[in-house]
Design a protein around this motif. Structure first.
Motif, mmCIF file in Angstrom:
data_model
loop_
_atom_site.group_PDB
_atom_site.id
_atom_site.type_symbol
_atom_site.label_atom_id
_atom_site.label_comp_id
_atom_site.label_asym_id
_atom_site.label_seq_id
_atom_site.Cartn_x
_atom_site.Cartn_y
_atom_site.Cartn_z
ATOM 1 N N ASP A 260 30.339 13.890 -6.394
ATOM 2 C CA ASP A 260 30.957 12.640 -6.107
ATOM 3 C C ASP A 260 32.613 12.888 -6.131
ATOM 4 O OD1 ASP A 260 31.951 10.063 -5.807
ATOM 5 O OD2 ASP A 260 31.289 9.252 -7.635
ATOM 6 N N HIS A 343 32.289 7.704 -14.457
ATOM 7 C CA HIS A 343 30.924 7.166 -14.642
ATOM 8 C C HIS A 343 30.219 8.500 -14.837
ATOM 9 C CE1 HIS A 343 30.060 8.383 -10.523
ATOM 10 N NE2 HIS A 343 31.175 7.613 -10.347
ATOM 11 N N HIS A 350 25.729 7.608 -9.877
ATOM 12 C CA HIS A 350 26.046 6.662 -11.131
ATOM 13 C C HIS A 350 24.637 7.141 -11.804
ATOM 14 C CE1 HIS A 350 28.778 3.559 -9.065
ATOM 15 N NE2 HIS A 350 29.332 5.222 -9.026
ATOM 16 N N THR A 390 32.789 11.437 -14.011
ATOM 17 C CA THR A 390 33.985 11.519 -12.868
ATOM 18 C C THR A 390 35.085 11.070 -13.345
ATOM 19 O OG1 THR A 390 33.711 9.072 -11.975
ATOM 20 C CG2 THR A 390 32.257 11.096 -11.290
ATOM 21 N N GLU A 392 38.276 9.350 -11.841
ATOM 22 C CA GLU A 392 38.495 8.807 -10.442
ATOM 23 C C GLU A 392 39.783 7.635 -10.720
ATOM 24 O OE1 GLU A 392 35.464 6.612 -8.481
ATOM 25 O OE2 GLU A 392 33.853 7.458 -10.130
ATOM 26 N N GLU A 432 39.352 11.558 -7.017
ATOM 27 C CA GLU A 432 38.271 11.986 -7.862
ATOM 28 C C GLU A 432 37.690 13.229 -7.884
ATOM 29 O OE1 GLU A 432 34.847 9.557 -6.739
ATOM 30 O OE2 GLU A 432 33.797 9.681 -8.672
HETATM 31 MN MN MN Z 1 32.515 8.187 -8.550
#
Ligand code: MN
Ligand code: GLY
Length: 464
Positions: A260, A343, A350, A390, A392, A432
């Motif tokens: 991600d 997250h 997620h 992450t 971000e 991110e």
């Molecule tokens: Mn993310």
């Protein structure tokens, strides 16, 4: 799929935490799109995949938490299936590859659970999120749909979360691979983006990179010049000069581990000074978060530290005024970053959100804030080696939100609403990276960090 010992060991550790009753784990089924036989791409349930490794539809597993006996329930294919799908391994052979000794046809699952219920044994199940499994649970256990979520086993949720939160070396290898694929996906967009293209063309290129190597993207791609809409899935706009294009996208590898990443690109290949001013604040917050993230520190505190950087940067530009600590305590940053810093990530982008965000992202002594932004923080826990998270941060100028705060006088002593009007068409910036918490700190997952500095981005875009 990992070696069978990986799955055997995970289930053994699960039983160290759930010691009574019967554990029921449902795999996923095919889901129809627009007519029964036209199905969405199959995606196995991640907890089922984590504990049993079998990436096929219509399987369920039962573990007797007291005797340790394990069963996989599923049906072998018949000749009609073979005509359409080709020969498939027997369920017993599939189960053997992950160290499960007992198998039975799916229809026998109901008898197995009824026998346990008749003896007054507790049936532990995880909160279902697919309607197919909700109907199945209703049929199997007689639970009403409204009671299903509350009836899920907190002991089982906590046990699965404890296992999946700390990534094993074999998982980190897979996440590194997913991040390498995520790199290729984003890099292709950075190279190809040109003014005049429709956003969807870039989405197609990025998703094509993933489909050529892995099963699927890890979530619907976010790619938009209107990046102030946090999860903008509308890709119909033509890219025009002077805009910022937020690209938030990730890949899954065949083992289903995810990546991600978000990058924000100037559509013409060069940032304006006004864009650079905001970009550098977000980049500083992103770098700070990686440097601050280490064992023993809570990610909630890292979120608040990144918030300070954002508020200080906006103060330097005259967009807010006052004492930075006071502004952060009052939640001024929520106007500009109405989401959390990050997250957990793993088999889900997620990770384990189906099990309940607070069980996954909050330690028992932490309570979730209500403030805009901090209240959306999905990972607040004290960090330990093996967490994959992450990083971000973002700054967005959302006219409707700014107007709301202005009309309510919310934090009016801090926010320079007049000056903000010149940012109503600015859009948003998010940056991110994916981090592994190590004993010494944090490292970016994947072999290389995607271009991120102004210089790196400008040197990558509009070049062959
Ligand atoms: Mn993310
Ligand atoms: N990258 C999308 C999200 O984290 O929600």
């Amino acid at each position: 799929m990992f070696d069978k010992q990986v799955y055997i060991s995970r289930r053994k550790r699960l039983l160290e935490q759930v010691r009574e009753g019967v554990i029921l784990l449902l795999g996923n089924s095919e889901a129809s799109c627009n007519y029964p036989d036209n199905q969405y791409q199959f995606r196995q349930d991640s907890s089922f995949l984590y504990l049993f490794g079998l990436d096929k539809p219509d399987l369920a597993a039962v573990i007797d938490a007291e005797s340790g006996e394990e069963w996989i329930f599923g049906d072998d294919v018949d000749i009609d299936d073979i005509i359409w799908m080709g020969p498939q391994p027997l369920i017993a052979d599939q189960a053997a590859t992950v160290g499960v000794a007992n198998t039975a046809p799916f229809a026998r699952l109901a008898d197995c659970l009824k026998a346990a219920q008749d003896k007054g044994r507790k049936i532990h199940y995880l909160p279902p999120y697919r309607n197919h499994n909700k109907i199945l649970l209703h049929k199997l256990l007689g639970i009403g749909f409204d009671e299903m979520k509350a009836g899920a086993s907190v002991d089982l949720i906590k046990a699965v979360v404890a296992l999946r939160l700390i990534k094993e070396p074999c998982e980190i290898e897979e996440i590194d691979k997913a991040c390498n694929l995520g790199y290729a996906m984003h890099y292709a967009a950075m190279k190809m983006l040109r003014v005049g293209m429709v956003e969807q063309e870039l989405v197609g290129v990025m998703e094509g990179v993933v489909k050529g190597a892995g099963p699927m993207i890890s979530f619907p791609t976010i790619l938009s010049q209107r990046g102030e809409t946090l999860h903008n899935h509308n890709h119909a706009a033509v890219l025009t000069e002077g805009q910022l294009c937020v690209i938030d996208a990730g890949a899954e590898v065949p083992s289903h581990y995810c990546s991600d990443n978000t990058r924000t690109l100037p559509t013409g290949g060069k940032f304006t000074q006004k864009q650079k001013d905001i970009y550098e604040i977000v980049l500083t917050a992103n770098d700070y978060a990686r440097e601050a993230a280490r064992p023993g520190v809570t990610y909630r505190d890292v979120h608040l530290g990144a918030s300070k950087i954002i508020v200080q940067g906006l103060k330097n530009l005259g967009l807010v005024r006052g004492d930075v600590d006071e502004m952060v305590a009052a939640g001024v940053q929520g106007l500009f970053m109405p989401h959390g810093l990050g997250h957990n990530m793993g088999l889900d982008v997620h990770d384990m959100e189906d099990l309940g965000e607070n069980y996954v992202g909050y330690d028992p002594d932490q309570t979730r804030a209500k403030q805009l932004g901090l209240g959306s923080l999905r990972m607040a826990r004290k960090l330990v080696p093996g967490h994959v998270i992450t990083d971000e941060p973002g700054i967005y100028f959302i006219p409707a939100l700014i107007e709301k705060w202005k009309s309510e006088g919310h934090n009016a002593q801090f926010v320079n609403f007049d000056k903000l009007e010149s940012y109503y068409t600015f859009g948003g910036i998010r940056l991110e990276d994916d981090l592994l918490i190590t004993p010494a700190g944090a490292r970016i997952l994947g072999a290389k960090r995607l271009p991120i500095t102004v210089e790196e981005i400008e040197n990558t875009m509009y070049t062959d």
